[in-house]
Design an enzyme around this catalytic site. Sequence first.
Site, PDB file in Angstrom:
ATOM      1  N   ARG A   1       0.925  -0.920   0.397  1.00 14.31           N
ATOM      2  CA  ARG A   1      -0.069   0.089   0.304  1.00 14.31           C
ATOM      3  C   ARG A   1       1.257   1.343  -0.244  1.00 14.31           C
ATOM      4  O   ARG A   1       2.046   1.091   0.324  1.00 14.31           O
ATOM      5  CB  ARG A   1      -0.697  -0.179   1.495  1.00 14.31           C
ATOM      6  CG  ARG A   1      -0.257   0.260   2.647  1.00 14.31           C
ATOM      7  CD  ARG A   1      -1.779   0.185   3.655  1.00 14.31           C
ATOM      8  NE  ARG A   1      -2.130  -1.371   3.671  1.00 14.31           N
ATOM      9  CZ  ARG A   1      -2.539  -1.672   5.274  1.00 14.31           C
ATOM     10  NH1 ARG A   1      -3.194  -0.180   5.699  1.00 14.31           N
ATOM     11  NH2 ARG A   1      -3.808  -2.251   5.155  1.00 14.31           N
TER      12      ARG A   1
ATOM     13  N   ASP B   1       0.377  -5.826   9.809  1.00 13.27           N
ATOM     14  CA  ASP B   1      -1.160  -6.779   9.854  1.00 13.27           C
ATOM     15  C   ASP B   1      -2.252  -7.427   9.668  1.00 13.27           C
ATOM     16  O   ASP B   1      -2.357  -8.241   9.282  1.00 13.27           O
ATOM     17  CB  ASP B   1      -1.847  -5.854  11.151  1.00 13.27           C
ATOM     18  CG  ASP B   1      -1.103  -5.649  12.373  1.00 13.27           C
ATOM     19  OD1 ASP B   1      -0.122  -6.074  12.661  1.00 13.27           O
ATOM     20  OD2 ASP B   1      -1.324  -5.094  13.196  1.00 13.27           O
ATOM     21  N   GLU B   2      -1.811  -6.334   8.111  1.00  9.35           N
ATOM     22  CA  GLU B   2      -2.925  -6.768   6.741  1.00  9.35           C
ATOM     23  C   GLU B   2      -2.107  -7.368   5.702  1.00  9.35           C
ATOM     24  O   GLU B   2      -2.992  -7.316   4.218  1.00  9.35           O
ATOM     25  CB  GLU B   2      -3.580  -5.339   6.469  1.00  9.35           C
ATOM     26  CG  GLU B   2      -4.454  -4.898   7.310  1.00  9.35           C
ATOM     27  CD  GLU B   2      -5.520  -3.991   7.775  1.00  9.35           C
ATOM     28  OE1 GLU B   2      -5.581  -3.720   6.530  1.00  9.35           O
ATOM     29  OE2 GLU B   2      -5.854  -3.151   8.917  1.00  9.35           O
ATOM     30  N   CYS B   3      -0.881  -7.685   5.740  1.00 11.81           N
ATOM     31  CA  CYS B   3       0.131  -8.585   4.979  1.00 11.81           C
ATOM     32  C   CYS B   3       0.507  -7.413   3.993  1.00 11.81           C
ATOM     33  O   CYS B   3       1.206  -8.006   2.686  1.00 11.81           O
ATOM     34  CB  CYS B   3      -0.973  -9.815   4.020  1.00 11.81           C
ATOM     35  SG  CYS B   3      -0.783 -10.620   5.743  1.00 11.81           S
TER      36      CYS B   3
END
Length: 346
Positions: A239, A283-285
């Site tokens: 991201r 945490d969300e890879c």
Amino acid sequence: MVGGGAKRRLRGEGPQCEKPVDMKKSKSCEADVPGDLRKEVESHYRLPLPEDFYHFWRFCEGLDPEQPADSLSASLGLRLVGPYDILAGKHKIKKKSASLNFNLHWRFYYDPPEFQTIIIGDSKTQFHMGYFRDSPDELPVFVGTNEAKKNCIIVQSGDNVFAAVKLFLMKKLKEVTDKKKSSLLKTIDEKLTEAARELGFSLEQRTVRMKQRDKKVVTKTFHGAGLVVPVDKNDVGYRELPETDASLRRICGTIVEAPSDADRLQAFAPVQEMMTYVQFANDECDYGMGLELGLDLFCHGSHYFHKVAGQLLPLAYNLLKRNLFAEIIEAHLANRSQDDVDQLAA
């Protein structure tokens, strides 16, 4: 909040020797370098080396059988170093070579773990060429050049060492006015071009394989060579940072130029905020976010960012299963030097 990452195409690894025949394991493609020597190089670095690495050594042996590593010194001002030092047996002269970290050998100030120096040039600018890998278990994706005394920028120069040296030679040829020197360069150019053609190595600055990689690059990073991380069909893997490169550079500049420690601490607030975003991303890879921020801070170069880069990068590399890169960055940050880069120097 921060957005998702760029889309990624399928991974495509091209053959190392681009000949119009079935290249599964063509023997004509394999350089005449003993297997035990190959094992020694790769065990010291724990990195796979492409066939062009060994072919170029044989090419330099043809130019100067006694001193292959220096065969391009007089003509081009280039010297073969790094893993080539092992082929030359230089590590055997050094008494404590067993305890040396070869991944710090000729690792210049701005070299990220992805970069492995194989050739050095002008010491005033610290010009050097190296293989660039996206992952330690993969073969290099291109040969890059950097001038560490100038900046962190990595310039892509072909996908093999023949191409990188050819590009360097062509630039040199344009600058030379002396006829004798020009003639010498042309002779080397002919030999180099012929050797590359026979072996099936492309002499293009940007090959099809490199263009394929471009499609997988999620962000350029400060060094410009781009970042490739696995991104799945649901966009999980990367991201974007909440700051543009330009604004991140400004933030870094404000931190470095802060008149007092209190001002510096205050100027660090946006970086601290981004580190919180990185924790959410991990945490969300979306491991690529922490890798990007860590590399950008490392590439900025100021010692003020060493601690933060030392927190972000080993974690990101380990999460991406690029564990050797985590080891390299930890060792480099602990011994980051602008000058002492030859680990085999007495």
